[in-house]
Each structure stands twice: as structure tokens, then as C-alpha cells.
Design a protein around this motif. Structure first.
Motif, short mmCIF file in Angstrom:
data_model
loop_
_atom_site.label_atom_id
_atom_site.label_comp_id
_atom_site.label_asym_id
_atom_site.label_seq_id
_atom_site.Cartn_x
_atom_site.Cartn_y
_atom_site.Cartn_z
N SER A 195 -13.26 -12.17 7.51
CA SER A 195 -12.15 -11.91 8.43
C SER A 195 -12.32 -10.58 9.13
O SER A 195 -13.01 -9.68 8.64
N VAL A 196 -11.71 -10.44 10.29
CA VAL A 196 -11.76 -9.17 11.02
C VAL A 196 -10.94 -8.11 10.29
O VAL A 196 -11.34 -6.95 10.20
N ALA A 197 -9.81 -8.52 9.75
CA ALA A 197 -8.96 -7.58 9.00
C ALA A 197 -9.62 -7.25 7.65
O ALA A 197 -10.25 -8.11 7.03
N PRO A 198 -9.51 -6.02 7.19
CA PRO A 198 -10.10 -5.66 5.90
C PRO A 198 -9.41 -6.38 4.75
O PRO A 198 -8.22 -6.69 4.81
N MET A 199 -10.17 -6.68 3.71
CA MET A 199 -9.60 -7.30 2.52
C MET A 199 -8.65 -6.32 1.84
O MET A 199 -8.90 -5.11 1.81
N ALA A 200 -7.57 -6.82 1.31
CA ALA A 200 -6.57 -5.96 0.66
C ALA A 200 -7.19 -5.22 -0.52
O ALA A 200 -8.00 -5.77 -1.27
N GLU A 201 -6.80 -3.97 -0.69
CA GLU A 201 -7.25 -3.18 -1.83
C GLU A 201 -6.63 -3.71 -3.11
O GLU A 201 -5.46 -4.10 -3.13
N GLU A 202 -7.39 -3.70 -4.19
CA GLU A 202 -6.86 -4.12 -5.49
C GLU A 202 -6.02 -3.02 -6.13
O GLU A 202 -5.18 -3.28 -6.98
N LEU A 203 -6.26 -1.77 -5.72
CA LEU A 203 -5.50 -0.62 -6.22
C LEU A 203 -4.90 0.12 -5.03
O LEU A 203 -5.42 0.07 -3.92
N ASP A 204 -3.82 0.85 -5.28
CA ASP A 204 -3.23 1.71 -4.26
C ASP A 204 -4.08 2.97 -4.18
O ASP A 204 -3.99 3.86 -5.03
N MET A 205 -4.92 3.05 -3.17
CA MET A 205 -5.86 4.16 -3.04
C MET A 205 -5.35 5.27 -2.13
O MET A 205 -6.04 6.25 -1.89
N SER A 206 -4.15 5.13 -1.61
CA SER A 206 -3.64 6.06 -0.60
C SER A 206 -3.57 7.50 -1.08
O SER A 206 -3.66 8.43 -0.27
N LYS A 207 -3.42 7.71 -2.39
CA LYS A 207 -3.34 9.06 -2.93
C LYS A 207 -4.53 9.36 -3.83
O LYS A 207 -4.43 10.13 -4.78
N GLY A 208 -5.67 8.76 -3.53
CA GLY A 208 -6.87 8.99 -4.32
C GLY A 208 -7.31 10.44 -4.32
O GLY A 208 -7.25 11.11 -3.29
N LYS A 209 -7.77 10.93 -5.47
CA LYS A 209 -8.19 12.33 -5.58
C LYS A 209 -9.52 12.59 -4.87
O LYS A 209 -9.78 13.68 -4.38
N PHE A 210 -10.40 11.57 -4.83
CA PHE A 210 -11.74 11.76 -4.29
C PHE A 210 -12.03 10.86 -3.08
O PHE A 210 -12.82 11.22 -2.23
N PHE A 211 -11.42 9.68 -3.02
CA PHE A 211 -11.59 8.78 -1.88
C PHE A 211 -10.38 7.87 -1.80
O PHE A 211 -9.66 7.69 -2.78
N THR A 212 -10.15 7.32 -0.61
CA THR A 212 -8.90 6.58 -0.38
C THR A 212 -9.11 5.12 0.02
O THR A 212 -8.18 4.47 0.48
N HIS A 213 -10.30 4.61 -0.14
CA HIS A 213 -10.55 3.20 0.16
C HIS A 213 -11.76 2.74 -0.64
O HIS A 213 -12.60 3.54 -1.08
N SER A 214 -11.86 1.44 -0.82
CA SER A 214 -12.99 0.87 -1.55
C SER A 214 -14.17 0.65 -0.62
O SER A 214 -14.06 0.83 0.60
#
Length: 222
Positions: free
Chosen positions: A15-34
Motif C-alpha cells: 500500500s502507499v500508506a505506511p503500515m501501522a506501527e505495532e507500538l506507539d513510537m511517538s515518544k521514543g527515546k532513540f527513534f520514532t518509527h520502525s
């Protein structure tokens, strides 16, 4: 992306849209997306493609990569039943460790079975991610963080696995299984990795020859 012209051109898959994250990464300490770390085809079914996604676990395509589905629910269930598989570093979620996927591999010796290497060790599934077997690497090695894995091209029973303490650490080692992952032994004892083993390659004609590189630049081979 997929190419059928030796890399000269390609087209986007899924799909053009990214696959949903399995975890809420928005406040990740080191990275914010998979990110996708590894893909592999089943050697007996070109429509079956497996994927490892760092912090989003195990993905699967049953139509050659045209459509993808996350099949991580059974990995989460393993954590629910085994507190030792809980781990959180980047976000406050105990599922992070089991979903911190690094490599997927398939061997011709066990078609349809996918091996999944992640922060918490090595696992395999014979039913496309509906259930998982824990290979319990801790029985054979003092560390279980798994970064990469290779199947020997000329011996499908032989699998190499890169083990370390963590993503950034001062030790690592290469382990080898001659029975498709049932038992393991260290394969690089003449040398010492002083940082995390990050990647490896296996010789296409000789199962005894393998090379790996560490985070701090060491290159070891046999």
C-alpha cells in the motif's frame, strides 16, 4: 520495491500508506518509527514472503509482496506467557523486545518454516506466524540478542547466528547449528568480537566459510 529487470527498474509494492506501527513510537527515546530490516522468500513458494520489521515484528505477504499483513499477535502472546521475554528500551512497552526484529530466514531443509531473530533471541514458526517456537538460545550461549542469521547455501541444515549482549555492547560471537536450529555451538572461538556483531555472509559453496562484521569495525572470517 520489486524489480524483474536485474535492478534496471522497479515498482513499489504494498500500500502507499505506511503500515501501522505495532507500538506507539511517538515518544521514543532513540527513534520514532520502525523500519524493515529483512525480507526472504520461501524457497518452495514464490508467493510467500516473510519480513522482519524493527519494533513492529513479523510481517507476511502471501501474494509475492503485493499486499502485506502484520502477524505479530502470537509473538505478543509469548510475552504474556513468559515474563523473561519482556523488554523495553526505546518506549515504555514490554512487547518492544520481542517486536525488535532483525532478520528472517528460511531453509530448504524445512520449507514453510520461518526463523525470526530479534532482541530476545531466535524463534521459528511453521504456520506463517500463527504460533511460535522459542529456540531458547540461552541454553547454548550466555547472550541472546540476535542481529543476523544465515543459512549455508550448500547445506540447508547449517545455520549461523550472530549473538551479542545488545545493540551497542562490548561483546559478540558467532554460533552455528548443524541441525536446523535444534542445538548450537560457538563457531568463532579463535577470535573475540569486542562489540556487537551486526552482519554476516556465508560462502555460497562451502558451509564452513563465513564472514562477519562488528559495530566497531572488526571483520572476522573463516
Amino acid at each position: 520495491y520489486k524489480t524483474t529487470y536485474d535492478g534496471a527498474s522497479g515498482r513499489r509494492m504494498g500500500s502507499v500508506a505506511p503500515m501501522a506501527e505495532e507500538l506507539d513510537m511517538s515518544k521514543g527515546k532513540f527513534f520514532t518509527h520502525s523500519r524493515i530490516m529483512s525480507l526472504c522468500y520461501d524457497p518452495t513458494n514464490a508467493n510467500l514472503v516473510f519480513g522482519a520489521v524493527e519494533t513492529s515484528g513479523f510481517i507476511l505477504s502471501e501474494d509475492g509482496g503485493e499486499h502485506w499483513e502484520n502477524r505479530s499477535a502470537a509473538l505478543r502472546a509469548m510475552v504474556d506467557g513468559n515474563p523473561a521475554l519482556r523488554s523495553q528500551i526505546n518506549v515504555s512497552d514490554d512487547y518492544e523486545g520481542i517486536l525488535d526484529a532483525h532478520t528472517v530466514r528460511v531453509t530448504r531443509e524445512r520449507p514453510g518454516v520461518v526463523y525470526y531473530a530479534c532482541r530476545m533471541g531466535l524463534f521459528s514458526s511453521a504456520d506463517r506466524g500463527k504460533s511460535w517456537h522459542n529456540h531458547d538460545i540461552g541454553r547454548f550461549a550466555p547472550v541472546s540478542y540476535s542481529r543476523d542469521m544465515r543459512v549455508a547455501a550448500n547445506d540447508p541444515k547449517t545455520i549461523y547466528l550472530a549473538l551479542s549482549i545488545a545493540s551497542r555492547s562490548n561483546a559478540g560471537a558467532l554460533y552455528r547449528s548443524d541441525d536446523v536450529g535444534k542445538t548450537w555451538k560457538r563457531a568463532d572461538e579463535p577470535v573475540t568480537a569486542v562489540s556487537t556483531v551486526m552482519g554476516m555472509g556465508a560462502h555460497v559453496n562451502d558451509s564452513s566459510r563465513v564472514i562477519y562484521i562488528t559495530r566497531h569495525g572488526q571483520v572476522h572470517w573463516s
